[in-house]
Design an enzyme around this catalytic site. Structure first.
Site, PDB file in Angstrom:
ATOM      1  N   HIS A 292      -7.237  -5.574  -1.211  1.00 30.10           N
ATOM      2  CA  HIS A 292      -6.084  -4.706  -1.162  1.00 30.10           C
ATOM      3  C   HIS A 292      -5.022  -5.583  -0.772  1.00 30.10           C
ATOM      4  O   HIS A 292      -4.696  -5.985   0.434  1.00 30.10           O
ATOM      5  CB  HIS A 292      -6.301  -3.695  -0.283  1.00 30.10           C
ATOM      6  CG  HIS A 292      -5.227  -2.466  -0.143  1.00 30.10           C
ATOM      7  ND1 HIS A 292      -4.852  -1.834  -1.240  1.00 30.10           N
ATOM      8  CD2 HIS A 292      -4.421  -2.142   0.830  1.00 30.10           C
ATOM      9  CE1 HIS A 292      -3.768  -1.203  -0.843  1.00 30.10           C
ATOM     10  NE2 HIS A 292      -3.548  -1.270   0.551  1.00 30.10           N
TER      11      HIS A 292
ATOM     12  N   SER B 147       0.875  -1.287   0.073  1.00 25.32           N
ATOM     13  CA  SER B 147       0.200  -0.053   0.074  1.00 25.32           C
ATOM     14  C   SER B 147       0.917   1.139  -0.005  1.00 25.32           C
ATOM     15  O   SER B 147       1.618   1.600  -0.829  1.00 25.32           O
ATOM     16  CB  SER B 147      -0.832  -0.006   1.123  1.00 25.32           C
ATOM     17  OG  SER B 147      -1.917   0.970   1.318  1.00 25.32           O
TER      18      SER B 147
ATOM     19  N   ASP C 150      -8.760  -3.389  -6.912  1.00 27.34           N
ATOM     20  CA  ASP C 150      -8.312  -2.854  -5.500  1.00 27.34           C
ATOM     21  C   ASP C 150      -8.855  -1.397  -5.449  1.00 27.34           C
ATOM     22  O   ASP C 150      -8.813  -0.579  -6.227  1.00 27.34           O
ATOM     23  CB  ASP C 150      -6.742  -2.977  -5.634  1.00 27.34           C
ATOM     24  CG  ASP C 150      -6.253  -2.509  -4.052  1.00 27.34           C
ATOM     25  OD1 ASP C 150      -6.927  -1.882  -3.391  1.00 27.34           O
ATOM     26  OD2 ASP C 150      -5.082  -2.816  -3.869  1.00 27.34           O
TER      27      ASP C 150
END
Length: 513
Positions: A467, A218, A438
Site C-alpha cells: 500500500h 491512501s 494493493d
C-alpha cells in the site's frame, strides 16, 4: 479506508497563538486574510522527541465554515524547513491517510534520516521544499475526538464471524455511536472530508502560498481530490499515492466490500507463497496448502480458546495489518512459527494484543467519525449481515472488516449529506501511483480515480501489493517510482503517458543461528 498504522502518541499541549488566515466559505468567497503568518516554534514533546528537526505552530480555523466568524478550533501544523533556502520552491503539504493518522508526525517521518542516512523523500526534494504536516481536525493534537473508554469493546472482542456474537457486537457499536454523539456533539457534524479540505486551504493561505503542493497517501488521495474539486485553481503539484475509488455514493461502505476480497487475494497470492518459499526459516510448510492449514489451525485455536486478550478477531486484525506492507511479514510469520512449531504463544499474543490506550481509542473515534460523516450508509442491519455473509464465502477478512470499518454508522446520530462528486475540472496535471495488488486501495478503484481526474497520469507498480508506492522506507523503496515523483515535484514534469515500474523486492528472512 481503514488504515491504522503505528500512531504517534498524543497528549494535551499548550497552543501557540496565531492569527486566523484567509479561508474560503461554502460560497467560495474569501474571508479577508490577516497580515500575520503562522508562527513556527517549539513542538510538543510527542513531536519534538522523535522528530527534532520539526518546528510547530497552531492554526485557528472555523468549526463550521458556514459560520466563519463563529467558534474556532486549533490545528497543529509542523514544518521541516527546506535544507537549501536558495533552492526553495515552496511548501509541500503532506497527509498519510487513515482517516485519523497524524499528518504532523508524517512530515517528520518523510524527512528524518534513518540509520544509513536514507530519507523517504529524496534529498533534492528536502532541499527545495518546506515539508508541511498537520493533524486534521479531530486527530490527536488538533481538537481530538474521543467516543468511549479505551476498553469499550473488551479484550478479547467477540468473535467477528460467530453468529452468536452478532447481537453483542451490534450493541457495542451502537452504544459507541451514541457515545460519539454525546461526547462530541459540536464537532461531530464537521469532521467530513469537505471540512478537512477547507482546513487544508486554510493551511495553504496561512503559509502565504498561492498554490497548494500536495502529497497524499491512501485516504489522503481522496482528501486531495476533494481539495482539487473545491479549489482547482489553487492546486500546484499534486501526488496521489494508493488511490481510493471516489465514485460510489456510499463510498465508505463500498470500501469495506472491496477490501474483503482484496485482502484475501493479497494473503493467498502474495503472503502464503512467500512463507512457503522460506520454509527453511519458518517451518510452516513447503506449499501454499500446507501454510494455509497451519494458519487456519492457529486461527481456530484462538477463536475457540482465546489466549489472554487475543482471540480470533485480534489475530485476524494482525494479519490484516500485515498485508498492507511486507515490512511486518518477518515478525508476524516468526511469531506464528513460534506458536505452530514450538507451542509458544508469547510472541504472537504480544504483537496481536489490542491497543487499549487512549490514543488507540482516539484513532478509532476519528476514523469512525469521518467515514460516517462522509457518505451514505445503510440503516438496515440486515444489509450489512447479508453482504458480509456473501463475502465471507471467499474471504476470511469479511466480517472483521465489516465490524471495524463502519458498523457504527448504521446507527449514527445524523445522515451524511453525501460524498462530493469528483470531476477533476480545472485541475493541472496530477501524478498518481498505485501498486497493482494493493489491498487497502484496490487497483480497480485507482483506475476510477484516474478516470475521475482527466489530467492525471498513473504510474502502476507491477508485481506488488504494498500500500503506497512513492517515498517508502528503504526496505520497500521503489527507485524508479521515486525518480518519477521527485522529477515531478522539482520540475513539474509528468510522464508523457501512463506508465509502469517493476515491483520492489520482498524481504528476505534469515535462519536463526
Amino acid at each position: 479506508m481503514r488504515l491504522r498504522w503505528a500512531l504517534t502518541a498524543a497528549s494535551t499541549l499548550a497552543l501557540i497563538a496565531t492569527a486566523v488566515p484567509a479561508v474560503a466559505n461554502p460560497s467560495g468567497a474569501e474571508v479577508r486574510k490577516s497580515a500575520s503568518a503562522l508562527i513556527f516554534g517549539t513542538c510538543p514533546s510527542d513531536i519534538a522527541e522523535p522528530y527534532p528537526a520539526l518546528t510547530c505552530a497552531t492554526l485557528k480555523v472555523p468549526l463550521d465554515y458556514s459560520r466563519p466568524n463563529g467558534a474556532k478550533i486549533s490545528l497543529l501544523v509542523t514544518k521541516h524547513a527546506a535544507n537549501k533556502p536558495a533552492k526553495r520552491i515552496g511548501s509541500l503539504v503532506v497527509n498519510p491517510g487513515g482517516p485519523g493518522v497524524s499528518g504532523a508526525a508524517y512530515a517528520g517521518s518523510l524527512s528524518r534520516p534513518d540509520a544509513t542516512g536514507f530519507t523517504q523523500l529524496d534529498t533534492a526534494v528536502l532541499d527545495a521544499y518546506d515539508i508541511i504536516g498537520f493533524d486534521p481536525r479531530g486527530v490527536f493534537l488538533s481538537a481530538p475526538v474521543s467516543c468511549a473508554a479505551p476498553d469499550h469493546f473488551g479484550a478479547p472482542q467477540p468473535d467477528p464471524d460467530a453468529k452468536s456474537s452478532r447481537n453483542e457486537l451490534w450493541k457495542l457499536w451502537s452504544s459507541y455511536a451514541q457515545d460519539c454523539q454525546t461526547n462530541n456533539k459540536a464537532i461531530l457534524p464537521h469532521l467530513g472530508s469537505v471540512d478537512g479540505a477547507r482546513d487544508m486551504d486554510a493551511v495553504r493561505a496561512a503559509l502565504g502560498e498561492q498554490k497548494l503542493n500536495y502529497l497524499g497517501l491512501s485516504y489522503g488521495t481522496y482528501l486531495g481530490a476533494v481539495y482539487g474539486q473545491l479549489f482547482p485553481r489553487r492546486v500546484g503539484r499534486m501526488i496521489l499515492d494508493g488511490n481510493m475509488d471516489p465514485t460510489p455514493k456510499d463510498i465508505w461502505y463500498q470500501v469495506w466490500i472491496d477490501q474483503a476480497a482484496a485482502f484475501q487475494q493479497r494473503f493467498d497470492h502474495d503472503y502464503l507463497p512467500w512463507v512457503a518459499k522460506y520454509n527453511n526459516v519458518f517451518h510452516l510448510g513447503k506449499t501454499v496448502p500446507a501454510v494455509r492449514a497451519a494458519w487456519n489451525k492457529t486461527l481456530t485455536d484462538f477463536r475457540t480458546n482465546p489466549h489472554g486478550d487475543v482471540g480470533g478477531g485480534e489475530l485476524l486484525g494482525t494479519a490484516y495489518g500485515a498485508m498492507f506492507a511486507e515490512g511486518g511479514w518477518i515478525g508476524f510469520t516468526g511469531a506464528l512459527s513460534e506458536y505452530v512449531v514450538d507451542g509458544d504463544d508469547s510472541m504472537l499474543t504480544d504483537i496481536a494484543a489490542p491497543d487499549l490506550s487512549p490514543d488507540g481509542e482516539q484513532a478509532n473515534a476519528i476514523f469512525t467519525s469521518v467515514i460516517c460523516a462522509d457518505s451514505q450508509w445503510p440503516r438496515n442491519r440486515a444489509k450489512y449481515e447479508h453482504d458480509a455473509d456473501k463475502l465471507a464465502r471467499t474471504s476470511q477478512f469479511a466480517w472483521y472488516i465489516m465490524w471495524t470499518s463502519g458498523s457504527a454508522c448504521q446507527s449514527w446520530a445524523f445522515d451524511s449529506p453525501g460524498r462530493l462528486r469528483i470531476t477533476g475540472e480545472g485541475l493541472p496535471g496530477v501524478l498518481m501511483f498505485n501498486s497493482i495488488g494493493d489491498p487497502g486501495t484496490p487497483y480497480a478503484g485507482a483506475l476510477k480515480m484516474h478516470k475521475a481526474l482527466p489530467t492525471s497520469v498513473l504510474v502502476t507498480e507491477l508485481n506488488s501489493g504494498k500500500h503506497g508506492v512513492f517515498a517508502n522506507r528503504l526496505a520497500a523503496v521503489n527507485v524508479a517510482a521515486n525518480a518519477i515523483g521527485t522529477r515531478y515535484l522539482l520540475t513539474g514534469e509528468l510522464p508523457p503517458t501512463d506508465t509502469t515500474v517493476a515491483g520492489h523486492p520482498l524481504p528476505v528472512p534469515t535462519e536463526a543461528p
